[in-house]
Design a protein around this motif. Structure first.
Motif, PDB file in Angstrom:
ATOM      1  N   HIS A  47     -16.952   9.975   7.303  1.00 44.41           N
ATOM      2  CA  HIS A  47     -16.827  11.021   6.291  1.00 44.41           C
ATOM      3  C   HIS A  47     -16.686  12.399   6.929  1.00 44.41           C
ATOM      4  N   LEU A  48     -15.708  13.155   6.441  1.00 42.64           N
ATOM      5  CA  LEU A  48     -15.551  14.559   6.828  1.00 42.64           C
ATOM      6  C   LEU A  48     -14.845  15.271   5.685  1.00 42.64           C
ATOM      7  N   ASP A  49     -15.497  16.288   5.168  1.00 44.92           N
ATOM      8  CA  ASP A  49     -14.962  17.080   4.062  1.00 44.92           C
ATOM      9  C   ASP A  49     -14.635  18.470   4.589  1.00 44.92           C
ATOM     10  N   LEU A  50     -13.358  18.860   4.532  1.00 44.70           N
ATOM     11  CA  LEU A  50     -12.960  20.170   5.041  1.00 44.70           C
ATOM     12  C   LEU A  50     -13.668  21.319   4.336  1.00 44.70           C
ATOM     13  N   LEU A  51     -14.161  21.070   3.125  1.00 48.48           N
ATOM     14  CA  LEU A  51     -14.835  22.116   2.369  1.00 48.48           C
ATOM     15  C   LEU A  51     -16.334  22.158   2.635  1.00 48.48           C
ATOM     16  N   ASP A  52     -16.799  21.320   3.547  1.00 51.60           N
ATOM     17  CA  ASP A  52     -18.226  21.220   3.858  1.00 51.60           C
ATOM     18  C   ASP A  52     -18.404  21.283   5.370  1.00 51.60           C
ATOM     19  N   GLN A 100      -8.505  27.836  -3.206  1.00 47.75           N
ATOM     20  CA  GLN A 100      -8.550  26.420  -2.836  1.00 47.75           C
ATOM     21  C   GLN A 100      -7.495  26.101  -1.783  1.00 47.75           C
ATOM     22  N   LEU A 101      -6.295  26.648  -1.939  1.00 52.43           N
ATOM     23  CA  LEU A 101      -5.242  26.430  -0.950  1.00 52.43           C
ATOM     24  C   LEU A 101      -5.654  26.953   0.421  1.00 52.43           C
ATOM     25  N   TYR A 102      -6.230  28.155   0.447  1.00 47.73           N
ATOM     26  CA  TYR A 102      -6.682  28.705   1.728  1.00 47.73           C
ATOM     27  C   TYR A 102      -7.820  27.867   2.314  1.00 47.73           C
ATOM     28  N   ILE A 107      -8.779  27.476   6.221  1.00 46.15           N
ATOM     29  CA  ILE A 107     -10.189  27.579   6.615  1.00 46.15           C
ATOM     30  C   ILE A 107     -10.714  26.243   7.130  1.00 46.15           C
ATOM     31  N   GLY A 108     -10.391  25.163   6.437  1.00 44.87           N
ATOM     32  CA  GLY A 108     -10.857  23.844   6.871  1.00 44.87           C
ATOM     33  C   GLY A 108     -10.424  23.495   8.279  1.00 44.87           C
ATOM     34  N   PRO A 109      -9.114  23.572   8.600  1.00 47.57           N
ATOM     35  CA  PRO A 109      -8.695  23.307   9.980  1.00 47.57           C
ATOM     36  C   PRO A 109      -9.341  24.238  11.007  1.00 47.57           C
ATOM     37  N   ALA A 110      -9.567  25.505  10.619  1.00 48.44           N
ATOM     38  CA  ALA A 110     -10.229  26.429  11.547  1.00 48.44           C
ATOM     39  C   ALA A 110     -11.651  25.982  11.849  1.00 48.44           C
ATOM     40  N   LEU A 111     -12.353  25.483  10.832  1.00 49.89           N
ATOM     41  CA  LEU A 111     -13.711  24.998  11.051  1.00 49.89           C
ATOM     42  C   LEU A 111     -13.716  23.707  11.875  1.00 49.89           C
ATOM     43  N   VAL A 112     -12.697  22.870  11.692  1.00 49.88           N
ATOM     44  CA  VAL A 112     -12.566  21.698  12.558  1.00 49.88           C
ATOM     45  C   VAL A 112     -12.420  22.151  14.006  1.00 49.88           C
ATOM     46  N   ALA A 113     -11.586  23.155  14.227  1.00 51.82           N
ATOM     47  CA  ALA A 113     -11.416  23.678  15.586  1.00 51.82           C
ATOM     48  C   ALA A 113     -12.732  24.230  16.136  1.00 51.82           C
ATOM     49  N   SER A 158      -1.014  30.300   2.854  1.00 48.01           N
ATOM     50  CA  SER A 158      -2.112  29.580   3.503  1.00 48.01           C
ATOM     51  C   SER A 158      -1.639  28.894   4.777  1.00 48.01           C
ATOM     52  N   LYS A 159      -0.401  28.403   4.808  1.00 49.65           N
ATOM     53  CA  LYS A 159       0.127  27.806   6.031  1.00 49.65           C
ATOM     54  C   LYS A 159       0.457  28.886   7.062  1.00 49.65           C
ATOM     55  N   ALA A 160       0.900  30.064   6.589  1.00 45.82           N
ATOM     56  CA  ALA A 160       1.094  31.179   7.525  1.00 45.82           C
ATOM     57  C   ALA A 160      -0.239  31.583   8.152  1.00 45.82           C
ATOM     58  N   ALA A 161      -1.301  31.555   7.349  1.00 44.31           N
ATOM     59  CA  ALA A 161      -2.633  31.849   7.879  1.00 44.31           C
ATOM     60  C   ALA A 161      -3.035  30.808   8.914  1.00 44.31           C
ATOM     61  N   LEU A 162      -2.732  29.538   8.645  1.00 37.36           N
ATOM     62  CA  LEU A 162      -3.026  28.487   9.619  1.00 37.36           C
ATOM     63  C   LEU A 162      -2.276  28.737  10.925  1.00 37.36           C
TER      64      LEU A 162
END
Length: 242
Positions: A47-52, A100-102, A107-113, A158-162
């Motif tokens: 389990h991994l939730d990008l929002l958590d 939600q898109l951001y 934000i989710g991928p940044a936290l994964v990083a 949001s993809k430009a932010a990524l």
């Protein structure tokens, strides 16, 4: 693709079409001792939730207990959900949907990083230096310089932010691990639930099934050089200007 012995691979978003294809291809190739597949819909250890962020940290902790990851792929993205879809005009902007898109796309991928980049190894005992890769799926429509049509405000932004976060992460990671590569990847239009409502205008031969898309991007990853770190690359390995 090749990898140093006693390393692992991580796929975030393994329940999705392209994420599941990544996981299956990596397992089949057998280049990694362990392939970890994480998703919000998975229970238990997967389990991994990008929002958590707590769930992201917990997943990274589980990966850290085994062979170090020399490949981390974030294969997630949000384009539409329920009544919400890509905006066609300013009047369609909705702050909750934008947030939600951001949250999912940037934000989710940044936290994964934040939690997984520190796990990337510089060397493996007995095997010498490695070339670890952190890759996040982005999109050509997230390129500001390539934007000719407008619209799709939240997804594009949001993809430009990524893409900007990937560039920042690449610069910072180079100071910690000068062998690590951090990239954003554009898979093209893949026949998944994300693109299905918008496939009508796709040119013949440009709609890829998930398995083909995953293999194309794994080939791109295999050929990455240190100079590619911080870039947005398409499924042919060509750079897309930000």
């Amino acid at each position: 693709m090749s990898a140093a012995p006693r390393t692992s691979a991580v796929v975030i978003g393994a329940s999705g079409g392209i994420g599941g294809a990544f996981e299956a291809a990596l397992i089949e190739e057998g280049a990694f001792e362990v392939v970890h597949g994480f998703a919000r819909s998975h229970s238990g250890a997967g389990h991994l939730d990008l929002l958590d962020e707590a769930s992201i940290a917990a997943a990274a902790g589980r990966v850290a207990e085994g062979p170090p990851p020399s490949l981390v792929i974030v294969a997630t993205g949000l384009l539409h959900c329920g009544d919400h879809g890509p905006e066609k005009a300013l009047r369609d902007l909705d702050p909750a949907w934008l947030a939600q898109l951001y949250a999912v796309n940037a934000i989710g991928p940044a936290l994964v990083a934040k939690h997984f980049l520190p796990l990337l190894p510089k060397t493996i005992p007995g095997a010498g230096p490695v070339r670890p890769v952190f890759a996040a799926l982005s999109a050509r429509v997230g390129s500001i310089s390539d934007n000719r049509l407008g619209g799709w405000h939240g997804y594009r932004a949001s993809k430009a932010a990524l893409n900007m976060l990937v560039r920042n992460l690449a610069i910072e990671e180079r100071r910690r691990n000068d062998r690590a590569i951090v990239v954003a990847l554009h898979p093209g239009t893949v026949d998944t639930a994300l693109s299905r409502p918008f496939q009508g205008n796709v040119q013949p031969g440009k709609l890829f099934d998930a398995e083909r898309a995953a293999l194309q991007l794994l080939d791109v990853i295999e050929e990455l050089k240190l100079a590619d770190s911080g870039k947005l690359l398409d499924y042919e390995g060509k750079e897309i200007p930000f």
